[in-house]
Design a protein around this motif. Structure first.
Motif, PDB file in Angstrom:
ATOM      1  N   VAL A  48      58.872   5.568  16.409  1.00  0.00           N
ATOM      2  CA  VAL A  48      57.730   5.975  15.594  1.00  0.00           C
ATOM      3  C   VAL A  48      58.297   6.756  14.407  1.00  0.00           C
ATOM      4  CG1 VAL A  48      55.697   7.490  15.517  1.00  0.00           C
ATOM      5  CG2 VAL A  48      56.058   5.969  17.492  1.00  0.00           C
ATOM      6  N   LEU A 107      54.969  10.446  11.828  1.00  0.00           N
ATOM      7  CA  LEU A 107      53.836  10.133  12.722  1.00  0.00           C
ATOM      8  C   LEU A 107      54.098  10.559  14.164  1.00  0.00           C
ATOM      9  CD1 LEU A 107      52.827   6.569  11.463  1.00  0.00           C
ATOM     10  CD2 LEU A 107      51.681   8.739  11.043  1.00  0.00           C
ATOM     11  N   ARG A 108      55.031  11.452  14.361  1.00  0.00           N
ATOM     12  CA  ARG A 108      55.390  11.863  15.718  1.00  0.00           C
ATOM     13  C   ARG A 108      54.301  12.740  16.351  1.00  0.00           C
ATOM     14  NH1 ARG A 108      61.264  11.477  16.016  1.00  0.00           N
ATOM     15  NH2 ARG A 108      61.581   9.400  15.113  1.00  0.00           N
ATOM     16  N   SER A 109      54.295  12.751  17.685  1.00  0.00           N
ATOM     17  CA  SER A 109      53.446  13.642  18.495  1.00  0.00           C
ATOM     18  C   SER A 109      51.955  13.386  18.293  1.00  0.00           C
ATOM     19  CB  SER A 109      53.761  15.120  18.223  1.00  0.00           C
ATOM     20  OG  SER A 109      55.125  15.352  18.414  1.00  0.00           O
ATOM     21  N   LYS A 110      51.606  12.157  17.932  1.00  0.00           N
ATOM     22  CA  LYS A 110      50.187  11.795  17.774  1.00  0.00           C
ATOM     23  C   LYS A 110      49.759  10.823  18.869  1.00  0.00           C
ATOM     24  CE  LYS A 110      50.515  12.137  12.697  1.00  0.00           C
ATOM     25  NZ  LYS A 110      49.695  13.367  12.529  1.00  0.00           N
ATOM     26  N   ARG A 111      50.540  10.722  19.918  1.00  0.00           N
ATOM     27  CA  ARG A 111      50.226   9.836  21.054  1.00  0.00           C
ATOM     28  C   ARG A 111      50.192   8.361  20.665  1.00  0.00           C
ATOM     29  NH1 ARG A 111      51.515  12.960  25.126  1.00  0.00           N
ATOM     30  NH2 ARG A 111      50.554  11.422  26.504  1.00  0.00           N
ATOM     31  N   LEU A 112      50.994   8.002  19.681  1.00  0.00           N
ATOM     32  CA  LEU A 112      51.104   6.594  19.316  1.00  0.00           C
ATOM     33  C   LEU A 112      51.988   5.842  20.331  1.00  0.00           C
ATOM     34  CD1 LEU A 112      50.073   4.799  17.068  1.00  0.00           C
ATOM     35  CD2 LEU A 112      52.091   5.370  15.711  1.00  0.00           C
ATOM     36  N   ALA A 113      53.017   6.518  20.849  1.00  0.00           N
ATOM     37  CA  ALA A 113      53.947   5.856  21.773  1.00  0.00           C
ATOM     38  C   ALA A 113      53.223   5.268  22.990  1.00  0.00           C
ATOM     39  CB  ALA A 113      55.078   6.807  22.185  1.00  0.00           C
TER      40      ALA A 113
HETATM   41 MG    MG Z   1      52.882   9.646  17.744  1.00  0.00          MG
END
Ligand code: MG
Ligand code: YNC
Length: 388
Positions: free
Chosen positions: A140, A144-150
């Motif tokens: 990611v 855009l990290r730590s936005k629960r995209l993973a």
């Molecule tokens: Mg994320």
């Protein structure tokens, strides 16, 4: 604590040590017609894209995303820099699915901001050969990290794997998740100690000078074993037989056929190197070694931008002692101008690491299976699998 992983069919921390749980699939497969037909929802500004890794343009987009946003060491001094040729090799093995090369891009600009991939593989666990997906290159964009995209990306790749009637997966990560089947360590063998010290990859040992260090790691100019040579296409059947027999001793290992060996082990310039020992008398192929090329970008050094690293891949010894075989592998890596040779403590690697002057690294690598339970965690030496 693991809001996402607690919902997934993986070994859970609370079940560690519960030997009453059966080994094998955690959830049974469902009919493919019952698999969700639509992709998971993404935040509104983003959309899914299937990445055509045969397209030069798309390959470059993926390469750029990973070059700038993929895995770094704990001190943020180095970042993996998989080459385009490597990615094309890693993502297009026999029987690969284009639909498993998944990107997320910004709707308005089409800029690629996230990526995850799967490739099909037959992996044997104890005596069961299971068709799995090997999941890799989850990335990611830093912004855009730590936005629960993973979790959304993992669910989407899972859905697309299920659509091919495949229900298990294997993956590795530097982070601890529920629950590793094994935890391995990287070891590093300096080939170009001066550069490694200059860029902060290693440090001068206590009571060591630079010239003593260079002498310590010096290697012969060319391999020492009689009959040691590069693998060629006509060796595919012999190498497949050798590897099949060798890998049968490990608890988890790939089930390679000749097509797999051709793809994964035939030398490919600047991607994978393979050598074997052909008996000068009988012309029998008795030993095999291989390594892949994975440079790292050196972040913020005045003098150097790339660390050239070779990674130990599959090695088989039946006649030449493994120690001698790997010494020849180091000699070849040095000849090819690698700065460092890396190896995990998997398979029989422990038997040569210290003697060949590898030193332990600081990061760990955890191995995982999805929807497949093992009764107990494995010692790294019980693993016969190397993921890229
Ligand atoms: Mg994320
Ligand atoms: C990771 N590496 O724990 P919980 S390795 C899996 N693998 O979930 P968010 C990971 N899960 O704990 P971020 C993970 N890293 O709340 C984090 N997670 O349950 C979990 N780094 O998501 C994490 N590449 O989107 C948490 O985190 C949840 O924005 C948090 O994104 C994570 O390729 C990441 O290291 C890794 O690009 C994408 O940090 C990002 O931080 C990043 O808020 C640099 O996510 C690059 C990097 C990972 C390399 C790899 C293997 C991936 C395996 C994925 C799992 C596959 C499961 C099997 C699917 C097929 C099943 C079938 C059949």
């Amino acid at each position: 604590r693991h809001k996402f992983w607690e919902t997934q069919p993986v070994g859970q921390f609370k079940d560690i040590g519960d030997s009453s749980l059966p080994e094998g699939p955690i959830e049974p497969p469902t009919p493919v017609s019952e698999v969700k037909q639509e992709p998971y929802n993404l935040p509104n500004l983003y959309e899914w894209v299937t990445c055509d890794m045969e397209s030069e343009e798309m390959s470059l987009e993926v390469y750029n995303l990973l070059t700038n946003n993929y895995v770094e060491d704990d001190e943020n001094m180095f970042r993996f820099n998989y080459s385009k040729e490597f990615l094309s090799w890693a993502l297009r093995p026999p029987g690969y699915f284009k639909s498993w090369h998944i990107g997320v891009c910004v709707k308005s600009s089409k800029k690629l901001v996230a990526f995850i991939t799967g490739i099909p593989a037959r992996i044997r666990v104890h005596d069961q050969v299971v068709t799995m997906a090997e999941i890799n290159f989850l990335c990611v964009h830093k912004k855009l990290r730590s936005k629960r995209l993973a979790p959304v990306m993992i669910k989407e790749v899972t859905r697309r794997v299920h659509l091919e009637n495949i229900w298990q997966a294997a993956y590795t990560a530097g982070v601890v998740l529920p629950t590793p089947i094994s935890t391995c360590q990287y070891w590093h063998r300096s080939l170009n100690p001066k550069k490694l010290i200059d860029v902060g990859f290693s440090r001068l040992g206590a009571r060591m000078t630079m010239s003593r260090t260079i002498k310590l790691y010096k290697l012969p100019e060319s391999p020492l074993t009689q009959g040691f040579r590069k693998m060629e296409p006509h060796d595919i059947p012999a190498v497949t037989r050798l590897l099949k027999k060798y890998l049968s001793q490990f608890v988890v290992a790939p089930d390679f056929d000749e097509n797999d060996v051709e793809h994964w082990l035939l030398p490919k310039e600047d991607v994978v190197d393979s050598f074997l020992v052909e008996s000068p008398e009988t012309h029998e192929i008795t030993d095999f070694c291989s390594f892949y090329t994975l440079p790292s970008s050196i972040l913020g050094n005045q003098n150097y931008s790339t660390l050239k690293a070779a990674y130990s891949y599959y090695n088989v010894s039946t006649k030449t002692p493994l120690l001698q075989l790997m010494n020849d592998a180091l000699i070849m890596a040095k000849q090819k101008d690698f700065d460092v040779f890396n190896a995990l403590d998997v398979m029989k690697n422990e038997s040569f690491l210290k003697e060949l002057k590898f030193g332990p690294g600081d990061g760990k690598l955890h191995y995982y299976l999805y929807n497949y339970r093992l009764r107990q965690a494995l010692h790294p030496s019980e693993l016969g699998l190397v993921l890229l």
